[in-house]
Design a protein around this motif. Structure first.
Motif, short mmCIF file in Angstrom:
data_model
loop_
_atom_site.label_atom_id
_atom_site.label_comp_id
_atom_site.label_asym_id
_atom_site.label_seq_id
_atom_site.Cartn_x
_atom_site.Cartn_y
_atom_site.Cartn_z
N TRP A 28 20.43 -3.11 -3.18
CA TRP A 28 20.17 -1.81 -2.56
C TRP A 28 20.77 -0.72 -3.43
O TRP A 28 21.96 -0.70 -3.68
CB TRP A 28 20.79 -1.77 -1.16
N GLU A 80 20.15 -5.06 2.49
CA GLU A 80 18.90 -5.52 1.88
C GLU A 80 18.40 -4.47 0.91
O GLU A 80 18.99 -3.38 0.80
CB GLU A 80 17.86 -5.79 2.98
N GLU A 81 17.33 -4.77 0.24
CA GLU A 81 16.82 -3.87 -0.78
C GLU A 81 16.46 -2.49 -0.21
O GLU A 81 16.65 -1.46 -0.86
CB GLU A 81 15.60 -4.48 -1.46
N ASN A 82 15.98 -2.47 1.03
CA ASN A 82 15.51 -1.21 1.61
C ASN A 82 16.52 -0.54 2.53
O ASN A 82 16.20 0.45 3.18
CB ASN A 82 14.21 -1.43 2.38
#
Length: 1002
Positions: A382, A458-460
């Protein structure tokens, strides 16, 4: 010491060998040994006899080389057959007096070489000399000698190690056990021997070439090994005799321990003679050999010493393989015992648990207190933007209260270049959080208890779930720490996105966390004439406590009797002086609060906003016979002082007042506790120590009271109070101390030891509170910063008792830099520890006290440096010398120099008080030394007045300059009222140094 065991023909070589060791000339030393073998009357056996003779004051040549840190000479001696099991006059082997981890690693290297070459005699000799059979080769691979035996040695060597306590299921950094290595090697005898001793074939490797595989699965590729495994697994009798235990060192010794008495005394050191000239006969292409050669064993630390009680204090080490790579020791000074040795001595026994997944990212190791569980996830990291949008679920907790918590933490997050903006408020069953990057939910139904929280990165974006507002505070503290530790991580953001990016990249992970002990507090003694911080400084302390997830702050005030009502005219003094309420035996009391009512209300709000409960405490300065007749007056004084804190949930009563009330209840058979006029919703906390020998008074104590067991010395035993509370069915809080008093730089060894005992006892007794107290007194010379080492350790272990102890003991200084000073690796944390360690060492030397003896620390009389500054003429000099004070001054200068952080900031005192005390001590010793020490006392204290005039003038000038700096630093963060008693100490010392000038007001 006379020479013992030196061959007559080689006696002339002794002095030359000693000179070579002192000079560090390995080439000359080797040449002299060769000459001893070829000269007339010499030979191989004579040379070995010389090497192992007691030929120096330190013991053998190996003792001398070890003490001086001559690594190459140590290797030469070991290669020449030096026996590491020979004892010196103090009963120590060379291994037991190793001054640094790098020197200890040389002996570890010898043990691994002997193991790999199946030299059983040498292996037994080294283990009997003090080497830990479960030590690691280095911090990267963390292989034990049993791993090496499984890879290189024969079955006899393997059996020898197991018979001496080797853990057959120890895991290295890849999660591989010795059985994995034995199967990879393909030797059925070694595999069968491991299985016979309880090796577990079902443990999976966590990474490396055998990732995800068990030894049983690996054996299927080899028909012979597969047959051995099947034979073993199909034999019930052999299975019954095995003990499948997983061991990865993932738990702290806080979970379980034994006293030294329970462990038994250190086994007799046995010398098993074996000629072990080191050769390079090991397979140099083996991966483990390559790794050993690359690391040079430089990271092997004190954990290599056997975990038995030893005379030099390096005992009780944690020796099972860690589930993460612990940070290396940052201790810079060579003065024993250092913090690593102190903490290792405390950890005598550890339990085993199923191995957890390894936390591979080193930045996550710097979170403190360490979360209970961290799981690293696959996927992209992230990339934290500068502006982060927040979505909040509404439910049982009002949204405005959740947003208030975020707003409290917002300035700290903005300092890390992350600005939180409220984006949307959504219902509990709404999946649409809009464009929000962080989704926050506070609901006890979603977690195991209201103290739990979880953070999913998380990535988002981030999902944050907590069971209460208090847990939300702790979650945001961890979130801020993630931003801080990954701000300087190796991952860098592309320049194209730098305008909108914060510069922080956090890998995907899940943190699940909750406290081991619900109530974790810090108590500050607010002695009126002591070091009382200003309100602004107290607020800074509150911020520090919150960042360490401490949720209680106790302020302990003093009550004094007075015969004059004029003493109560100040706004911040409260008294019961209404004429119509006066008893015929009326005694006036007042409580000197350092803050006004408005300031206390403001402080309570400041603490509450940060999830900290503010608790007032009260105690009498002294107890007199008249106090027994004035309980109501004392109660009225407390009640009026509490008017500024009407919502206090706890009221803390100190030892003197508890003793008075307990005595009154015993004499009169009444319950004076009910006369304290406390708020109805407040729980009373009283000193448990008073009731150890007064069960009658304890029986009259209301059941709602909480007993507080105080202990401030390193070896204090909390078990007495715990047993009393348990037998009487009482609630108990454990109150260890920082030990940062009666000294100039604190007592980190005593503080950490005392805190450790308090946390352990709390867990063992089921207590839900650990309260670390910082006691004070008039003219307090010890700055508050020296409370940080024990406070930080207490915060970490009381939150997470499963914290890796090898990480704790090697990282206290760096954790202080990271989480209290907020400048990573600036060195100030280590400087604090080294200054206090130096002061403790000097006090031990003055008392001729062994380095592993924790008794009377902190000293009731004060440290030697403290005594030299406050009352130098009374210091006993019997065991002190000019050289000792020279060592102290060098260590102080070095600690201060290495404590300069990267931004050029320094402690304004720069260790000046410590250096002035040391100079004064050296002057007294030099003047009082008896040149004919064989005819009476070697050294005596001549008194400051008998020092040479030039010496006294020089010291007086330094004290005068120091007084100005001291006053300036004091007023930057403390109440002026407490400064005067401290300055009186300076004036008293000046009057001793320059009595004539002081008489004229100079």
């Amino acid at each position: 010491m006379g020479e013992i065991g030196v061959p007559p023909a080689l006696s002339d070589a002794v002095e030359s060998l000693k000179d070579a060791i002192k000079a560090g000339r390995t080439d000359i030393f080797r040449k002299l040994l060769e000459t001893c073998e070829t000269c007339e009357g010499g030979g191989l056996e004579e040379r070995k006899q010389l090497v192992n003779s007691i030929a120096t004051d330190e013991g053998t040549f190996l003792h001398m080389a070890t003490k001086l840190g001559r690594s190459d000479i140590i290797r030469a001696l070991l290669a020449s057959g030096a026996d590491p099991g020979v004892l010196d006059k103090n009963g120590n082997t060379p291994i037991q007096i190793c001054p640094t981890s790098s020197i200890l690693s040389i002996f570890m290297e010898d043990l691994l070489q002997a193991t790999a070459k199946s030299e059983i005699g040498r292996v037994c000799q080294l283990i009997a000399s003090g080497m830990n059979v479960n030590a690691h080769d280095n911090q990267l691979s963390r292989n034990t000698p049993l791993h090496w035996a499984a890879s290189f040695g024969d079955a006899d060597t393997l059996n020898c190690l197991i018979a001496r306590g080797a853990d057959v299921n120890s895991c290295n950094s890849e999660g591989a056990t010795p059985l994995h290595d034995a199967v990879a090697r393909g030797d059925p005898n070694v595999v069968e021997s491991l299985l016979d001793h309880g090796a577990n074939p079902h443990i999976q490797c966590q990474k490396g070439p055998h990732k995800g595989k068990t030894a049983l699965e690996m054996a299927k590729l080899n028909p012979e090994l597969s047959k051995t495994m099947e034979k073993y697994l199909s034999d019930p009798s052999r299975m019954e005799n095995s003990h499948y235990e997983f061991s990865n060192g993932s738990v702290s010794p806080v979970l379980g321990r034994k006293s030294l008495k329970e462990q038994g005394s250190y086994e007799s050191l046995v010398s098993v003679g074996a000629d072990s000239v080191i050769t390079n006969s090991i397979d140099i292409n083996h991966p483990r050999t390559k790794l050993l050669r690359a690391q040079s064993l430089s990271s092997v630390g004190e954990e290599s010493v056997n975990n038995q009680p030893m005379q030099n204090g390096i005992n009780g080490n944690i020796q099972v393989a860690s589930a993460r790579l612990p940070l290396e020791s940052t201790s810079s000074l060579e003065m024993t015992p250092n913090m690593e040795q102190v903490c290792e001595r405390l950890a005598a026994v550890q339990l085993t648990m199923p191995p957890k997944p390894l936390v591979m990212n080193s930045a996550l190791h710097r979170l403190w207190p360490q979360p209970k569980k961290i799981t690293e996830l696959p996927g992209q990291p992230w990339r934290v933007p500068k502006i982060v949008t927040l979505a909040v679920n509404y439910g049982s907790i009002p949204v405005h209260q959740i947003v208030d918590v975020w707003n409290v933490h917002k300035p700290w997050l903005q300092e890390l270049n992350c600005d939180i903006q409220l984006g949307s408020i959504i219902g509990p069953r709404n999946y649409n959080k809009g464009n929000a990057i962080i989704h926050c939910v506070v609901d006890p139904a979603l977690v195991m208890s209201e103290n739990h929280y979880s953070i999913t990165v998380e990535e988002n974006g981030v999902k944050l779930i907590s069971g209460s507002l208090s847990a939300l505070h702790h979650a945001l503290i961890t979130f801020a720490q993630l931003l801080r530790v990954f701000r300087s991580d190796e991952i860098r953001v592309p320049t194209s996105s730098s305008s909108s990016h914060s510069g922080v990249v956090i890998p995907p992970l899940v943190i699940t966390d909750f406290p081991s002990i619900p109530n974790r507090g810090f108590a500050m003694d607010m002695t009126p004439a002591g070091r009382i911080p200003t309100l602004e400084r107290v607020c800074q302390i509150v911020d520090t406590l919150a960042s360490l997830k401490i949720n209680h702050l106790h302020l302990l005030f003093k009550i004094s009797a007075s015969s004059s009502s004029s003493a109560f005219s100040e706004e911040n003094q409260y008294s019961q002086s209404t004429p119509q309420t006066r008893h015929p035996s009326y005694i006036e009391y007042h409580c000197q609060l350092p803050f006004s009512q408005n300031e206390l209300v403001s402080l309570e709000r400041y603490c509450s906003d940060r999830g900290i409960i503010l608790t007032p405490g009260f105690d009498l300065n002294t107890i007199t016979s008249n106090d027994k007749l004035a309980i109501y007056n004392i109660s009225s004084t407390i009640s009026e002082a509490l008017s500024a804190l009407p919502s206090a949930r706890y009221v803390h009563i100190g030892p003197n007042l508890t003793s008075l009330l307990a005595e009154v209840s015993t004499l009169n058979g009444t319950s004076p506790w009910s006369q304290l006029l406390l708020p109805d919703n407040a729980n009373l906390m009283v000193c448990a120590n008073i009731f150890h020998d007064n069960s009658a008074a304890l029986d009259r104590l209301p059941l709602s009271c909480i007993l507080v067991e105080y202990g401030f010395q390193a070896d204090y035993d909390f078990s007495g109070g715990c047993k009393m509370a348990m037998n009487k069915g009482r609630s108990l809080a454990l109150c260890p101390g920082t030990s940062a008093w009666s000294s100039l730089s604190g007592w980190p060894e005593a503080g950490v030891s005392n805190v450790y005992s308090g946390v352990v006892s709390s867990l063992e007794s089921g207590s839900n509170t650990v309260l670390v107290a910082h006691w004070s007194n008039s003219a307090c010379l010890t700055p508050l910063v020296f409370t940080w080492p024990p406070l930080l350790v207490a915060a970490g272990l009381s939150w997470n008792h499963t914290t890796h102890w090898d990480f704790v003991h090697s990282s206290v200084g760096s954790l202080i830099d990271q989480h209290i000073i907020k400048i990573p690796n600036c060195g100030l944390g280590d400087a604090l520890i080294e200054l206090g360690r130096c002061e403790t060492w000097l006090t031990r030397v003055a008392r001729d006290q062994p380095s592993n003896d924790p008794s009377d620390l902190p000293s009731c009389q004060g440290s030697i440096l403290h005594q030299l500054f406050t009352d130098p003429d009374s210091v006993v000099m019997d065991h002190l010398s000019s050289d000792v004070f020279g060592v102290v001054m060098r260590h102080v200068r070095k600690a201060v120099k290495e404590g300069v952080n990267k931004q050029g900031e320094r402690n304004p005192l720069k260790g000046r008080i410590e250096r002035v005390s040391s100079r004064l001590g050296r002057a007294l010793v030099t003047t009082g030394t008896n040149p004919r020490s064989n005819m009476g006392i070697a050294v005596m204290n001549p008194g400051v007045a008998n020092l040479p005039p030039t010496m006294r003038t020089d010291l007086a000038n330094k004290v005068l300059a120091l007084r100005e700096v001291y006053s300036s630093v004091w007023l930057q963060g403390h109440r002026p009222k407490g400064l005067h008693p401290s300055l009186l100490i300076f004036s008293s010392l000046l009057a001793r140094l320059l009595p004539e000038q002081m008489m004229h007001g100079v």
